[in-house]
Write a protein that holds these residues in place. Structure first.
Motif, PDB file in Angstrom:
ATOM      1  N   UNK A  45     -26.731 -60.825   3.550  1.00  0.00           N
ATOM      2  CA  UNK A  45     -25.696 -60.932   2.541  1.00  0.00           C
ATOM      3  C   UNK A  45     -24.729 -62.049   2.932  1.00  0.00           C
ATOM      4  N   UNK A  46     -24.637 -63.075   2.087  1.00  0.00           N
ATOM      5  CA  UNK A  46     -23.669 -64.126   2.359  1.00  0.00           C
ATOM      6  C   UNK A  46     -22.251 -63.573   2.205  1.00  0.00           C
ATOM      7  N   UNK A  47     -21.317 -63.978   3.059  1.00  0.00           N
ATOM      8  CA  UNK A  47     -19.922 -63.596   2.818  1.00  0.00           C
ATOM      9  C   UNK A  47     -19.471 -64.076   1.439  1.00  0.00           C
ATOM     10  N   UNK A  48     -18.755 -63.239   0.730  1.00  0.00           N
ATOM     11  CA  UNK A  48     -18.301 -63.578  -0.618  1.00  0.00           C
ATOM     12  C   UNK A  48     -17.524 -64.896  -0.628  1.00  0.00           C
ATOM     13  N   UNK A  49     -16.760 -65.140   0.424  1.00  0.00           N
ATOM     14  CA  UNK A  49     -15.911 -66.331   0.448  1.00  0.00           C
ATOM     15  C   UNK A  49     -16.704 -67.631   0.601  1.00  0.00           C
ATOM     16  N   UNK A  50     -18.004 -67.539   0.847  1.00  0.00           N
ATOM     17  CA  UNK A  50     -18.805 -68.759   1.003  1.00  0.00           C
ATOM     18  C   UNK A  50     -19.365 -69.276  -0.320  1.00  0.00           C
ATOM     19  N   UNK A  51     -19.167 -68.547  -1.417  1.00  0.00           N
ATOM     20  CA  UNK A  51     -19.862 -68.866  -2.660  1.00  0.00           C
ATOM     21  C   UNK A  51     -19.507 -70.241  -3.221  1.00  0.00           C
ATOM     22  N   UNK A  52     -18.279 -70.706  -3.000  1.00  0.00           N
ATOM     23  CA  UNK A  52     -17.888 -72.027  -3.501  1.00  0.00           C
ATOM     24  C   UNK A  52     -17.168 -72.817  -2.424  1.00  0.00           C
ATOM     25  N   UNK A  53     -17.621 -72.653  -1.185  1.00  0.00           N
ATOM     26  CA  UNK A  53     -16.941 -73.236  -0.034  1.00  0.00           C
ATOM     27  C   UNK A  53     -17.379 -74.665   0.240  1.00  0.00           C
ATOM     28  N   UNK A  54     -16.476 -75.412   0.872  1.00  0.00           N
ATOM     29  CA  UNK A  54     -16.781 -76.703   1.475  1.00  0.00           C
ATOM     30  C   UNK A  54     -16.547 -76.568   2.971  1.00  0.00           C
ATOM     31  N   UNK A  55     -17.339 -77.281   3.757  1.00  0.00           N
ATOM     32  CA  UNK A  55     -17.275 -77.156   5.207  1.00  0.00           C
ATOM     33  C   UNK A  55     -16.801 -78.475   5.818  1.00  0.00           C
ATOM     34  N   UNK A  56     -15.980 -78.366   6.865  1.00  0.00           N
ATOM     35  CA  UNK A  56     -15.393 -79.531   7.525  1.00  0.00           C
ATOM     36  C   UNK A  56     -15.712 -79.461   9.010  1.00  0.00           C
ATOM     37  N   UNK A  57     -16.356 -80.495   9.553  1.00  0.00           N
ATOM     38  CA  UNK A  57     -16.667 -80.532  10.978  1.00  0.00           C
ATOM     39  C   UNK A  57     -15.517 -81.184  11.733  1.00  0.00           C
ATOM     40  N   UNK A  58     -14.897 -80.420  12.634  1.00  0.00           N
ATOM     41  CA  UNK A  58     -13.727 -80.887  13.357  1.00  0.00           C
ATOM     42  C   UNK A  58     -14.108 -81.235  14.796  1.00  0.00           C
ATOM     43  N   UNK A  59     -14.025 -82.512  15.115  1.00  0.00           N
ATOM     44  CA  UNK A  59     -14.305 -83.036  16.444  1.00  0.00           C
ATOM     45  C   UNK A  59     -12.997 -82.993  17.230  1.00  0.00           C
ATOM     46  N   UNK A  60     -12.755 -81.913  17.952  1.00  0.00           N
ATOM     47  CA  UNK A  60     -11.448 -81.681  18.559  1.00  0.00           C
ATOM     48  C   UNK A  60     -11.030 -82.827  19.468  1.00  0.00           C
ATOM     49  N   UNK A  61     -11.944 -83.351  20.252  1.00  0.00           N
ATOM     50  CA  UNK A  61     -11.627 -84.424  21.206  1.00  0.00           C
ATOM     51  C   UNK A  61     -11.038 -85.639  20.511  1.00  0.00           C
ATOM     52  N   UNK A  62     -11.595 -86.026  19.360  1.00  0.00           N
ATOM     53  CA  UNK A  62     -11.187 -87.259  18.693  1.00  0.00           C
ATOM     54  C   UNK A  62     -10.261 -87.023  17.506  1.00  0.00           C
ATOM     55  N   UNK A  63      -9.985 -85.762  17.185  1.00  0.00           N
ATOM     56  CA  UNK A  63      -9.261 -85.461  15.952  1.00  0.00           C
ATOM     57  C   UNK A  63      -7.799 -85.912  16.023  1.00  0.00           C
TER      58      UNK A  63
END
Length: 453
Positions: free
Chosen positions: A34-52
């Motif tokens: 079961x996918x989490x309900x909150x993922x249905x229209x989500x966008x994902x962001x990859x955060x590179x902590x070292x360079x952020x």
């Protein structure tokens, strides 16, 4: 085979294939999780902590959370947070994917409490945080090496073995034939959900680890709370019980080909394969950049050239969950160093504005949602089929018509099918338009139009 045995087998096969006579029969779904309900229209962001940030810490990155929320981010994927090995380290700071201790926090980034504060603040803004998890291998000086040296694979000389054929000399492979390895890694995965309240994982090199490990790990994690799992792999069967989403590697290759004058054939092949071979409820991650592409191959500008915006539009409005990599929205033009400090230069940029507009539409238009919640893409015929990629996504409530010019020439194009019929507003400009079969539009070189009902 004896005739009697053949007859018996035929009877058994018939019995197995018999369905109930009433309408209550429902085939078992391929995707059982079961996918989490909150993922249905989500966008994902990859955060590179070292360079952020200049500081390269969780605390400094936390200051950017309101901006990421305004951009349209829902899921923040933190690149590996753990202490990095020193033995056979690459560069000065080493690769975050050479983990020394899966229960540690890299002091370069801060403390466990700093991580918890980052997660808590993201949650307060209705965003979710997943950790990058390196299950296939460890650093040479991982804490398990001294305590459990038999937990690692060996080469023909009896020595610890990096993953074969790759230039991964700073890591050694774990041996998943050992139940103790599986138990250790499953417990470590559970620890971060329980201790830091993270919301799931991005699994590095997921296909190099046995599928039954991931299936079991997902079940145990979901017993704690609903999690979201992303696999760095492109394989249908990962979706059944373990992963909500897989990488759409071949989408990126197809979009790249389309922006290099190679036509639309690879895009047609990708979408045909995606719709035909993958279950409806599988989520695919579409992207124009990530840490691997940016560091080792090309920036978004180098890879897609003048067709970059066209590729971004397709990554968000087409089928798939869009990924934004750190710095894309600022128009970052450099390949970020992987083993050294190389902070992003933040600024306002038109790429960020484009993402913000597209993500707002994706969230509010249910036809563009993911998996079972969204509408399948339907190819829309046009009079420039070798240059203009056009499609419709429509459900009972919403409809979007998209036309993208993947050529360096202006295109005067007509839609050839009644599927387009309707009244719309344009996403870029807000004008009211009526479209029908035979309607013509003009697309600038590498231009695009999105019509919304």
């Amino acid at each position: 085979m004896r005739p009697g045995l053949i007859a018996l087998l035929l009877v058994l096969l018939a019995a197995c294939s018999t369905q109930p006579a009433d309408d209550s029969y429902q085939p078992e779904p391929y995707v059982k999780l079961q996918h989490p309900e909150w993922s249905k229209n989500a966008a994902i962001y990859e955060l590179n902590t070292r360079q952020f940030t200049e500081e390269g810490t969780f605390d400094a990155a936390r200051e950017h959370l309101p901006r990421l929320k305004a951009l349209g981010t829902d899921i923040i994927w933190l690149m590996p947070i753990h202490e990095i090995g020193e033995k056979n380290r690459k560069g000065t700071l080493g690769s975050p994917y050479a983990v020394k201790d899966f229960y540690s926090v890299n002091p370069e980034f801060g403390t466990l409490e700093d991580l918890k504060e980052f997660v808590d603040e993201a949650h307060d803004m209705d965003m979710y945080v997943i950790l990058d998890w390196v299950a296939n291998h460890t650093a040479w000086d991982n804490v398990m090496v001294d305590e459990n040296p038999d937990w690692f694979e060996r080469d023909w000389k009896g020595q610890y073995r990096p993953t074969p054929w790759f230039d991964w000399a700073d890591i050694i492979d774990l041996d998943y034939s050992r139940p103790e390895v599986r138990e250790y890694m499953t417990d470590a995965l559970k620890y971060w959900v329980e201790e830091a309240d993270v919301d799931g994982y991005r699994a590095d090199a997921a296909g190099l680890v046995p599928l039954d490990f991931w299936n079991n790990a997902r079940r145990e994690l979901d017993e704690i709370k609903p999690v979201f799992m992303l696999a760095e792999w492109d394989w249908r069967d990962l979706h059944a019980e373990a992963f909500d989403m897989t990488y759409a590697w071949s989408w990126n290759d197809a979009a790249h080909a389309a922006t290099q004058g190679e036509g639309l054939g690879q895009l047609f092949t990708y979408y045909a394969w995606n719709e035909g071979a993958y279950p409806k409820d599988a989520m695919r991650m579409t992207y124009v950049s990530n840490h691997d592409l940016n560091a080792w191959e090309a920036t978004q500008f180098e890879r897609f050239g003048e067709g970059l915006e066209a590729a971004i539009v397709l990554s968000v409005i087409g089928d798939g969950m869009p990924l934004i990599y750190s710095g894309q929205e600022a128009g970052n033009k450099k390949r970020l160093e992987f083993f050294e400090k190389d902070p992003i230069e933040w600024r306002e940029h038109e790429i960020g504005d484009l993402y913000q507009t597209l993500l707002a539409l994706m969230k509010n238009n249910s036809a563009l949602w993911h998996g079972r919640w969204g509408a399948t893409m339907t190819q829309l015929g046009n009079t420039s089929p070798n240059e203009v990629f056009s499609f419709v996504r429509e459900n009972h409530q919403d409809k979007v018509v998209v036309a993208i010019n993947f050529s360096n020439k202006k295109q005067e194009v007509e839609f050839t099918e009644s599927l387009v019929d309707g009244d719309y507003r344009t996403l870029f400009g807000g004008e009211r338009v009526s479209l029908k079969a035979g309607s013509g539009i003009t697309l600038a070189p590498w231009g695009y139009q999105v019509f919304v009902r």
